[in-house]
Design a protein around this motif. Structure first.
Motif, PDB file in Angstrom:
ATOM      1  N   PHE A  10       0.610  -0.961   0.194  1.00 50.35           N
ATOM      2  CA  PHE A  10       0.033   0.046   0.009  1.00 50.35           C
ATOM      3  C   PHE A  10       0.903   1.275  -0.069  1.00 50.35           C
ATOM      4  O   PHE A  10       1.984   1.250   0.455  1.00 50.35           O
ATOM      5  CB  PHE A  10      -0.884  -0.025   1.378  1.00 50.35           C
ATOM      6  CG  PHE A  10      -1.919  -0.892   1.119  1.00 50.35           C
ATOM      7  CD1 PHE A  10      -3.224  -0.740   0.880  1.00 50.35           C
ATOM      8  CD2 PHE A  10      -1.945  -2.559   1.443  1.00 50.35           C
ATOM      9  CE1 PHE A  10      -4.517  -1.419   0.565  1.00 50.35           C
ATOM     10  CE2 PHE A  10      -3.062  -3.292   1.378  1.00 50.35           C
ATOM     11  CZ  PHE A  10      -4.260  -2.885   0.919  1.00 50.35           C
ATOM     12  N   GLY A  11       0.460   2.244  -0.313  1.00 49.58           N
ATOM     13  CA  GLY A  11       0.921   3.827  -0.249  1.00 49.58           C
ATOM     14  C   GLY A  11       2.063   3.700  -0.812  1.00 49.58           C
ATOM     15  O   GLY A  11       2.365   3.179  -2.031  1.00 49.58           O
ATOM     16  N   GLN A  12       3.170   4.502  -0.651  1.00 53.80           N
ATOM     17  CA  GLN A  12       4.476   4.767  -1.067  1.00 53.80           C
ATOM     18  C   GLN A  12       5.324   3.631  -0.854  1.00 53.80           C
ATOM     19  O   GLN A  12       6.308   3.588  -1.568  1.00 53.80           O
ATOM     20  CB  GLN A  12       5.133   6.046  -0.505  1.00 53.80           C
ATOM     21  CG  GLN A  12       4.165   7.399  -0.740  1.00 53.80           C
ATOM     22  CD  GLN A  12       4.730   8.361  -0.087  1.00 53.80           C
ATOM     23  OE1 GLN A  12       5.818   8.529   0.514  1.00 53.80           O
ATOM     24  NE2 GLN A  12       3.712   9.580   0.232  1.00 53.80           N
ATOM     25  N   ALA A  47      12.015   1.652   5.099  1.00 56.69           N
ATOM     26  CA  ALA A  47      10.663   1.892   5.132  1.00 56.69           C
ATOM     27  C   ALA A  47      10.022   1.386   6.547  1.00 56.69           C
ATOM     28  O   ALA A  47      10.303   0.636   7.168  1.00 56.69           O
ATOM     29  CB  ALA A  47       9.785   1.287   4.137  1.00 56.69           C
ATOM     30  N   THR A  48       9.026   2.353   6.895  1.00 55.86           N
ATOM     31  CA  THR A  48       8.303   2.038   8.106  1.00 55.86           C
ATOM     32  C   THR A  48       6.925   1.436   7.729  1.00 55.86           C
ATOM     33  O   THR A  48       6.262   2.196   6.976  1.00 55.86           O
ATOM     34  CB  THR A  48       7.875   3.350   9.060  1.00 55.86           C
ATOM     35  OG1 THR A  48       9.213   3.896   9.284  1.00 55.86           O
ATOM     36  CG2 THR A  48       7.135   3.121  10.154  1.00 55.86           C
ATOM     37  N   PHE A  49       6.412   0.175   8.216  1.00 56.68           N
ATOM     38  CA  PHE A  49       5.278  -0.430   7.688  1.00 56.68           C
ATOM     39  C   PHE A  49       4.649  -1.311   8.829  1.00 56.68           C
ATOM     40  O   PHE A  49       5.453  -1.826   9.604  1.00 56.68           O
ATOM     41  CB  PHE A  49       5.323  -0.974   6.402  1.00 56.68           C
ATOM     42  CG  PHE A  49       6.595  -2.077   6.204  1.00 56.68           C
ATOM     43  CD1 PHE A  49       6.004  -3.363   6.897  1.00 56.68           C
ATOM     44  CD2 PHE A  49       7.834  -1.715   5.682  1.00 56.68           C
ATOM     45  CE1 PHE A  49       7.271  -4.126   6.668  1.00 56.68           C
ATOM     46  CE2 PHE A  49       8.806  -2.702   5.613  1.00 56.68           C
ATOM     47  CZ  PHE A  49       8.627  -4.028   6.265  1.00 56.68           C
ATOM     48  N   LYS A  50       3.340  -1.812   8.794  1.00 56.80           N
ATOM     49  CA  LYS A  50       2.942  -2.661   9.435  1.00 56.80           C
ATOM     50  C   LYS A  50       2.404  -3.861   8.536  1.00 56.80           C
ATOM     51  O   LYS A  50       2.263  -3.409   7.407  1.00 56.80           O
ATOM     52  CB  LYS A  50       1.682  -2.153  10.188  1.00 56.80           C
ATOM     53  CG  LYS A  50       1.958  -1.446  11.256  1.00 56.80           C
ATOM     54  CD  LYS A  50       2.579  -1.687  12.446  1.00 56.80           C
ATOM     55  CE  LYS A  50       3.010  -0.777  13.736  1.00 56.80           C
ATOM     56  NZ  LYS A  50       3.795  -1.190  14.505  1.00 56.80           N
ATOM     57  N   MET A  73       1.376  -2.145   4.871  1.00 61.81           N
ATOM     58  CA  MET A  73       0.973  -1.018   5.060  1.00 61.81           C
ATOM     59  C   MET A  73       1.922   0.444   5.691  1.00 61.81           C
ATOM     60  O   MET A  73       2.126  -0.017   7.054  1.00 61.81           O
ATOM     61  CB  MET A  73      -0.266  -1.165   6.003  1.00 61.81           C
ATOM     62  CG  MET A  73      -1.202   0.072   5.956  1.00 61.81           C
ATOM     63  SD  MET A  73      -2.183   0.126   4.491  1.00 61.81           S
ATOM     64  CE  MET A  73      -3.605  -0.953   4.732  1.00 61.81           C
ATOM     65  N   PRO A  74       2.096   1.095   5.121  1.00 63.42           N
ATOM     66  CA  PRO A  74       2.692   2.462   5.335  1.00 63.42           C
ATOM     67  C   PRO A  74       2.014   3.445   6.427  1.00 63.42           C
ATOM     68  O   PRO A  74       0.725   3.303   5.999  1.00 63.42           O
ATOM     69  CB  PRO A  74       3.472   2.947   4.320  1.00 63.42           C
ATOM     70  CG  PRO A  74       2.557   2.858   3.180  1.00 63.42           C
ATOM     71  CD  PRO A  74       1.767   1.486   3.551  1.00 63.42           C
ATOM     72  N   PRO A  75       2.454   4.369   7.100  1.00 63.47           N
ATOM     73  CA  PRO A  75       1.610   5.337   7.668  1.00 63.47           C
ATOM     74  C   PRO A  75       1.518   6.359   6.550  1.00 63.47           C
ATOM     75  O   PRO A  75       2.371   6.658   5.713  1.00 63.47           O
ATOM     76  CB  PRO A  75       2.516   5.920   8.724  1.00 63.47           C
ATOM     77  CG  PRO A  75       3.755   5.482   8.465  1.00 63.47           C
ATOM     78  CD  PRO A  75       3.840   4.301   7.654  1.00 63.47           C
ATOM     79  N   PHE A  76       0.191   6.987   6.272  1.00 63.29           N
ATOM     80  CA  PHE A  76      -0.250   8.059   5.440  1.00 63.29           C
ATOM     81  C   PHE A  76      -0.292   9.439   6.135  1.00 63.29           C
ATOM     82  O   PHE A  76      -0.495   9.315   7.317  1.00 63.29           O
ATOM     83  CB  PHE A  76      -1.491   7.656   4.849  1.00 63.29           C
ATOM     84  CG  PHE A  76      -1.734   6.852   3.707  1.00 63.29           C
ATOM     85  CD1 PHE A  76      -1.068   5.429   4.043  1.00 63.29           C
ATOM     86  CD2 PHE A  76      -2.744   6.764   3.042  1.00 63.29           C
ATOM     87  CE1 PHE A  76      -1.204   4.526   3.016  1.00 63.29           C
ATOM     88  CE2 PHE A  76      -2.895   5.854   2.031  1.00 63.29           C
ATOM     89  CZ  PHE A  76      -2.150   4.519   2.074  1.00 63.29           C
TER      90      PHE A  76
ATOM     91  N   GLU B 156      -4.439   6.890  -2.669  1.00 66.05           N
ATOM     92  CA  GLU B 156      -4.850   6.067  -1.900  1.00 66.05           C
ATOM     93  C   GLU B 156      -5.195   7.100  -0.697  1.00 66.05           C
ATOM     94  O   GLU B 156      -4.369   7.929  -0.180  1.00 66.05           O
ATOM     95  CB  GLU B 156      -4.037   4.993  -1.333  1.00 66.05           C
ATOM     96  CG  GLU B 156      -3.854   3.859  -2.304  1.00 66.05           C
ATOM     97  CD  GLU B 156      -2.678   2.874  -1.930  1.00 66.05           C
ATOM     98  OE1 GLU B 156      -3.101   1.877  -1.426  1.00 66.05           O
ATOM     99  OE2 GLU B 156      -1.562   3.203  -2.370  1.00 66.05           O
ATOM    100  N   PHE B 179       0.461   2.870  14.625  1.00 67.36           N
ATOM    101  CA  PHE B 179       1.887   3.189  14.560  1.00 67.36           C
ATOM    102  C   PHE B 179       2.210   4.051  15.818  1.00 67.36           C
ATOM    103  O   PHE B 179       1.695   5.087  15.988  1.00 67.36           O
ATOM    104  CB  PHE B 179       2.213   4.176  13.453  1.00 67.36           C
ATOM    105  CG  PHE B 179       2.271   3.338  12.134  1.00 67.36           C
ATOM    106  CD1 PHE B 179       3.418   2.585  11.660  1.00 67.36           C
ATOM    107  CD2 PHE B 179       1.230   3.289  11.168  1.00 67.36           C
ATOM    108  CE1 PHE B 179       3.484   1.925  10.587  1.00 67.36           C
ATOM    109  CE2 PHE B 179       1.193   2.469   9.827  1.00 67.36           C
ATOM    110  CZ  PHE B 179       2.365   1.717   9.700  1.00 67.36           C
ATOM    111  N   GLU B 187      10.958  10.088   5.057  1.00 72.12           N
ATOM    112  CA  GLU B 187      10.572   8.591   4.560  1.00 72.12           C
ATOM    113  C   GLU B 187       9.322   8.679   3.884  1.00 72.12           C
ATOM    114  O   GLU B 187       9.025   8.059   2.849  1.00 72.12           O
ATOM    115  CB  GLU B 187      10.635   7.709   5.879  1.00 72.12           C
ATOM    116  CG  GLU B 187      10.626   6.416   5.361  1.00 72.12           C
ATOM    117  CD  GLU B 187      10.170   5.477   6.582  1.00 72.12           C
ATOM    118  OE1 GLU B 187      10.639   5.463   7.655  1.00 72.12           O
ATOM    119  OE2 GLU B 187       9.147   4.692   6.438  1.00 72.12           O
TER     120      GLU B 187
END
Lengths: 79, 370
Positions: A10-12, A47-50, A73-76, B156, B179, B187
């Motif tokens: 997802f996302g970036q 990258a940061t993601f869950k 899933m990264p943070p938006f 998105e 988070f 980032e």
């Protein structure tokens, strides 16, 4: 029969993976899956993601059933 | 409802099953604080005002610029250079003068949360950066306020309702349960760097307005303990279920500690300056530095007048051998991704030194280097 798992980015994260979806096979648990994905897309290391398995956040190693869907899933932040 | 014109104005929602004058009165007696009057804030404010939410607060320190107009639909070309909250208030008030609107033409601070959150039934996060998002989330949790979250990224967007009252004195999840700490600075890109499809914040902001109206009127089920991600290109949506932690990690323990927290630093903003080089300094030293454009191939303007190497960030890992023994300056559009590239390569010993060009191609354009 090999266990097929669908991975969605997802996302970036898709800027790093260049794809929104990938199928991987013969994956038994979430640790194995994450290792495999990091090998395939080393740029994700920055990258940061869950990670979610079938719509639930993964906190510990769990088994992956056949036809599961995994999400990275990264943070938006944009607005 | 007091006046017959109110019946006329709201007639289409009043006749809805389960809505009626009771729900309309709940809206007109409600107060909602919207932080951010940009891409998300514009559509959501329009619908809240149109629906007759009685008291609305709007906070934003920005002015209208031309690049806002493709998505920030409250503003016109005549508004360029004017305060967003002032223009928004005037436009919204002309849509519905039943609504009482208070504005803050300033960057919302921790003290503002403490001073004003209790004046509102609901808080809406329509900001565009992690520092504000964590600040607002923490204040909402510590002050017992429900928060309607929305965020976008390229094609998105996400919507969620945080800290909603559940059984007993409990509350639903908040952003820290998802988070617990912000990502490193640079980032995750904002809209000015990563781009955003103009209609997307329109969709997500309207979804946030939907959640606000549902919560205030008690109609339907709010998006609690989950976060919805919507993809405007495929029209696919993904519902992620979140679990409440007994204590949200990294949440300040009380208001006093909240006020002491440095949210800019927490979100890595203090990182700026460490491995950065500004355009003037780069211009002096450019003979000794290899300029590497890490933007993707489609991004403009090209640096064709300058000697450089083009390696998109997504390919950087696999093309490190091209940078062996060089003193590198990474450049991107605004200087955020280039920071990410420096961070990415911090542990790579093949480089003598890597810098990020502060302000990126935008700064080069401003200083007429290109």
């Amino acid at each position: 029969m090999l266990n097929m798992v669908e991975i969605r980015f997802f996302g970036q994260l898709t800027d790093l993976t260049k794809t929104e979806k990938v199928l991987i096979e013969d994956i038994r648990d979430t640790d194995m899956m994450i290792n495999k994905i990091m090998e395939m897309y080393p740029a994700l290391a920055t990258a940061t993601f869950k990670v979610a398995l079938n719509n639930k956040l993964v906190n510990d190693k769990i088994e992956i059933a056949e036809n599961s869907i995994i999400a990275f899933m990264p943070p938006f932040s944009g607005g | 409802m007091k006046l017959s014109h109110s019946y006329n104005r709201y007639q289409r929602q009043l006749i809805l099953k389960g809505f009626g004058p009771i729900a309309q009165d709940k809206l007109s007696n409600a107060s909602v604080l919207v932080i951010g009057a940009g891409g998300l804030g514009c559509p959501l404010l329009q619908y809240l005002v149109a629906a007759g939410v009685g008291h609305i607060g709007i906070a934003d320190d920005d002015i209208v610029s031309l690049s806002n107009l493709h998505r920030q639909v409250l503003f016109t070309m005549e508004d360029i250079g004017k305060s967003k909250v002032e223009v928004a208030k005037k436009r919204l008030q002309s849509m519905n003068d039943d609504v009482d609107i208070t504005t803050w033409n300033e960057r919302w601070t921790q003290q503002d949360c403490v001073d004003h959150f209790n004046d509102y039934d609901l808080i809406v996060d329509a900001t565009d950066n992690f520092s504000s998002r964590y600040l607002i989330n923490d204040a909402a949790v510590l002050m017992g306020k429900t928060l309607v979250f929305g965020a976008v990224s390229q094609f998105e967007g996400q919507v969620a309702v945080f800290n909603y009252p559940t059984e007993g004195d409990n509350r639903s999840v908040n952003y820290r349960d998802y988070f617990s700490t912000p990502p490193k600075n640079g980032e995750v890109l904002n809209c000015s760097e990563a781009g955003v499809l103009g209609v997307l914040p329109g969709i997500i902001g309207t979804m946030q307005a939907t959640e606000v109206i549902k919560i205030l009127t008690g109609i339907g089920k709010p998006l609690i303990n989950k976060i919805l991600t919507y993809n405007s290109i495929t029209h696919e949506s993904y519902m992620l279920e979140l679990e409440k932690k007994s204590i949200s990690d990294n949440l300040p323990s009380n208001i006093e500690n909240f006020l002491k927290t440095n949210y800019a630093e927490l979100c890595g903003i203090s990182y700026f300056g460490i491995d950065e080089i500004d355009v003037d300094e780069w211009d002096k030293q450019k003979g000794n530095l290899l300029l590497v454009d890490i933007r993707e191939a489609h991004e403009l303007p090209k640096l064709s007048e300058l000697p450089h190497l083009a390696i998109p960030l997504s390919e950087l890992y696999n093309r490190l051998n091209e940078l062996t023994d060089a003193n590198v300056v990474f450049v991107c559009q605004s200087g955020r991704r280039s920071l990410q590239a420096v961070m990415m390569l911090k542990n790579e010993i093949i480089l003598s030194k890597a810098f990020s060009l502060k302000g990126g191609v935008d700064a080069m354009l401003t200083q007429k280097i290109i």
